[in-house]
Design an enzyme around this catalytic site. Sequence first.
Site, short mmCIF file in Angstrom:
data_model
loop_
_atom_site.label_atom_id
_atom_site.label_comp_id
_atom_site.label_asym_id
_atom_site.label_seq_id
_atom_site.Cartn_x
_atom_site.Cartn_y
_atom_site.Cartn_z
N SER A 67 0.83 -1.21 0.00
CA SER A 67 0.00 0.00 0.00
C SER A 67 0.86 1.26 0.00
O SER A 67 2.02 1.23 0.41
CB SER A 67 -0.90 0.03 1.24
OG SER A 67 -1.70 -1.12 1.28
N1 SAM Z 1 0.12 -5.08 4.21
C1 SAM Z 1 0.84 -5.45 3.02
C2 SAM Z 1 2.21 -4.82 2.94
O1 SAM Z 1 2.54 -4.02 3.81
O2 SAM Z 1 2.93 -5.17 2.01
C3 SAM Z 1 0.08 -5.17 1.75
C4 SAM Z 1 -1.11 -5.97 1.64
S1 SAM Z 1 -1.72 -6.25 0.03
C5 SAM Z 1 -2.52 -4.75 -0.31
C6 SAM Z 1 -3.00 -7.39 0.52
C7 SAM Z 1 -2.49 -8.74 0.94
O3 SAM Z 1 -3.58 -9.46 1.51
C8 SAM Z 1 -1.98 -9.59 -0.21
O4 SAM Z 1 -0.68 -10.03 0.05
C9 SAM Z 1 -2.96 -10.73 -0.27
O5 SAM Z 1 -2.40 -11.95 -0.71
C10 SAM Z 1 -3.43 -10.81 1.18
N2 SAM Z 1 -4.71 -11.50 1.39
C11 SAM Z 1 -5.81 -11.49 0.59
N3 SAM Z 1 -6.78 -12.23 1.13
C12 SAM Z 1 -6.29 -12.72 2.31
C13 SAM Z 1 -6.82 -13.56 3.33
N4 SAM Z 1 -8.05 -14.09 3.26
N5 SAM Z 1 -6.05 -13.85 4.40
C14 SAM Z 1 -4.78 -13.35 4.50
N6 SAM Z 1 -4.22 -12.58 3.55
C15 SAM Z 1 -4.96 -12.24 2.48
#
Ligand code: SAM
Length: 203
Positions: free
Chosen positions: A51
């Site tokens: 993000s």
């Molecule tokens: N917080 C992260 C960072 O600092 O890099 C960025 C997050 S990215 C916008 C969203 C993340 O959520 C992705 O890596 C995705 O694979 C993960 N994600 C999506 N659905 C999920 C779930 N049900 N449980 C855990 N992680 C999930």
Amino acid sequence: MIQTIKRRGITNEEVLNAMRAVPRHLFVPQEEREHAYGDFPLPIGCGQTISQPYIVALMTELLELKEEDKVLEVGTGSGYQSAILAEIPGVEVYTIEIIPELAESARERLRNLGYADTHCKQGDGYYGWPEYAPFDSIIVTAAPDHAPQSLKLQLAKGGRMVIPVGPQGRYQTLWKFVKQPDGELRAFDMGGVAFVPLTREDH
Ligand code: SAM
């Protein structure tokens, strides 16, 4: 980057210090490093993104973290947001990532950069992490189409949850939920955001 997020309204000194302390360029792929401190999201592989700095800072500020708080992050991604949370004094971090490759690389990166106390897990964060509940704060960094009941239940009384909710591929609403002493949740609309969708494991 710090001037930008201050200009956009971030005032919490602990959050600003955390944003100063974490080397964001080490959380993005080599070819994106020169752009790491711009105020925009970047690709991190597997179709996912880190993000933009302002949103990381805003969501962290909204959590109102204090010493001895236990915080759950759903969506570890690169591990950047986890590191920011871990930089807030006295806060214990739990983070869940659904994509095994990202979960493994974030775990290793966090360990190498001195955030070995961060508890990392690969799995579907929709269900939270019941073994360690309740959490004083929960931050969800991917967007579901509703706020999961399991996460609401795992929030401590007085706890804060920050979560984008809305349809895939469009803008969502960033919600802040605060659990009241009677267990009810108060919801506050924090404006429009654009997140990747929260995906689900098949059960
Ligand atoms: N917080 C992260 C960072 O600092 O890099 C960025 C997050 S990215 C916008 C969203 C993340 O959520 C992705 O890596 C995705 O694979 C993960 N994600 C999506 N659905 C999920 C779930 N049900 N449980 C855990 N992680 C999930």
